[in-house]
Design an enzyme around this catalytic site. Structure first.
Site, PDB file in Angstrom:
ATOM      1  N   ASP A   1       0.847  -1.190   0.000  1.00 11.94           N
ATOM      2  CA  ASP A   1       0.000   0.000   0.000  1.00 11.94           C
ATOM      3  C   ASP A   1       0.888   1.247   0.000  1.00 11.94           C
ATOM      4  O   ASP A   1       1.890   1.326   0.711  1.00 11.94           O
ATOM      5  CB  ASP A   1      -0.917   0.014   1.230  1.00 11.94           C
ATOM      6  CG  ASP A   1      -2.054   1.006   1.088  1.00 11.94           C
ATOM      7  OD1 ASP A   1      -3.213   0.561   0.976  1.00 11.94           O
ATOM      8  OD2 ASP A   1      -1.791   2.229   1.079  1.00 11.94           O
TER       9      ASP A   1
ATOM     10  N   HIS B   1     -10.044  -5.470  -3.419  1.00 16.10           N
ATOM     11  CA  HIS B   1      -8.735  -5.659  -2.796  1.00 16.10           C
ATOM     12  C   HIS B   1      -8.909  -6.052  -1.333  1.00 16.10           C
ATOM     13  O   HIS B   1      -9.837  -5.625  -0.659  1.00 16.10           O
ATOM     14  CB  HIS B   1      -7.865  -4.401  -2.903  1.00 16.10           C
ATOM     15  CG  HIS B   1      -8.524  -3.135  -2.469  1.00 16.10           C
ATOM     16  ND1 HIS B   1      -9.450  -2.471  -3.233  1.00 16.10           N
ATOM     17  CD2 HIS B   1      -8.387  -2.402  -1.336  1.00 16.10           C
ATOM     18  CE1 HIS B   1      -9.855  -1.387  -2.603  1.00 16.10           C
ATOM     19  NE2 HIS B   1      -9.239  -1.324  -1.431  1.00 16.10           N
TER      20      HIS B   1
HETATM   21  P1  AMP Z   1      -9.872   1.377   0.103  1.00 20.78           P
HETATM   22  O1  AMP Z   1     -10.386   2.504   0.911  1.00 20.78           O
HETATM   23  O2  AMP Z   1     -10.070   0.047   0.778  1.00 20.78           O
HETATM   24  O3  AMP Z   1     -10.398   1.408  -1.316  1.00 20.78           O
HETATM   25  O4  AMP Z   1      -8.293   1.550   0.055  1.00 20.78           O
HETATM   26  C1  AMP Z   1      -7.550   1.855  -1.077  1.00 20.78           C
HETATM   27  C2  AMP Z   1      -6.094   1.743  -0.707  1.00 20.78           C
HETATM   28  O5  AMP Z   1      -5.321   1.864  -1.887  1.00 20.78           O
HETATM   29  C3  AMP Z   1      -5.600   2.834   0.257  1.00 20.78           C
HETATM   30  O6  AMP Z   1      -5.058   2.200   1.425  1.00 20.78           O
HETATM   31  C4  AMP Z   1      -4.523   3.567  -0.540  1.00 20.78           C
HETATM   32  O7  AMP Z   1      -3.437   3.978   0.234  1.00 20.78           O
HETATM   33  C5  AMP Z   1      -4.129   2.509  -1.568  1.00 20.78           C
HETATM   34  N1  AMP Z   1      -3.562   3.034  -2.812  1.00 20.78           N
HETATM   35  C6  AMP Z   1      -4.065   4.001  -3.599  1.00 20.78           C
HETATM   36  N2  AMP Z   1      -3.284   4.185  -4.673  1.00 20.78           N
HETATM   37  C7  AMP Z   1      -2.261   3.297  -4.576  1.00 20.78           C
HETATM   38  C8  AMP Z   1      -1.130   2.982  -5.364  1.00 20.78           C
HETATM   39  N3  AMP Z   1      -0.860   3.640  -6.514  1.00 20.78           N
HETATM   40  N4  AMP Z   1      -0.293   2.001  -4.947  1.00 20.78           N
HETATM   41  C9  AMP Z   1      -0.537   1.357  -3.797  1.00 20.78           C
HETATM   42  N5  AMP Z   1      -1.598   1.582  -3.003  1.00 20.78           N
HETATM   43  C10 AMP Z   1      -2.445   2.553  -3.379  1.00 20.78           C
END
Ligand code: AMP
Length: 126
Positions: free
Chosen positions: A35, A110
C-alpha cells in the site's frame, strides 16, 4: 450482475503496467503489492487480476481458479510475513472495504493485510 467496472481505476492501471507498484507476489490470477500509504509496518493489498469491483462481486462472479488462487496468495503472504498465529506469529488483520458505508476508495476488489504492530479494536465507536 449489477456492477459496472471502471477500467480507469488506479488498480486497473497498475495491472496494465501504466503505474508502478511495489509487488510482493504475483500469480496468473492475483497480484499483491505494498500500500502506498501504509497504516501499519506491513500493509499489503491483494487484488484479483480480473475486473471485480468489491468482495461480493468477486466472491459470486469469479471462477473457482481465481477464488482459490486469491486465497492461497493471501495465506502465502501471511506466511512470508511470519505473522501466522498458528506458527507463533503475532497476528494480523485483513480488511476489505466495499461501497459507501465501507468507505471503499478504489473500485477494484482488494484485501488489505495489515501487520507488524498491535492493531487495536476492529472498529472505532461511531
Ligand atoms: P480502500 O479505501 O479500501 O479502497 O483503500 C484503497 C487503498 O489503496 C488505500 O489504502 C490507498 O493507500 C491505496 N492506494 C491508492 N493508490 C495506490 C497505489 N498507486 N499504490 C498502492 N496503493 C495505493
Amino acid at each position: 450482475m449489477a456492477y459496472d467496472y471502471d477500467d480507469q481505476n488506479i488498480f486497473a492501471r497498475i495491472l496494465r503496467g501504466e503505474i508502478p507498484n511495489s509487488t510482493v507476489m504475483e500469480t496468473d490470477h492475483t497480484l499483491a503489492f505494498r500500500d502506498i500509504q501504509p497504516q501499519a509496518p506491513e500493509h499489503i493489498l491483494v487484488i484479483p487480476k480480473g475486473p471485480y469491483v468489491c468482495h461480493d462481486h468477486f466472491a459470486l462472479a469469479a471462477s473457482e481458479a481465481e477464488l482459490v488462487d486469491f486465497m492461497r496468495v493471501s495465506g502465502r503472504i501471511c506466511a512470508e510475513l511470519g505473522v501466522q498465529p498458528g506458527e507463533g506469529g503475532a497476528g494480523y488483520r485483513t480488511i476489505s472495504n466495499a461501497g459507501g458505508h465501507g468507505v471503499q476508495e478504489v473500485p477494484h476488489y482488494h484485501l488489505h493485510i495489515l501487520a507488524g504492530r498491535p492493531l487495536g479494536r476492529m472498529l472505532e465507536q461511531a
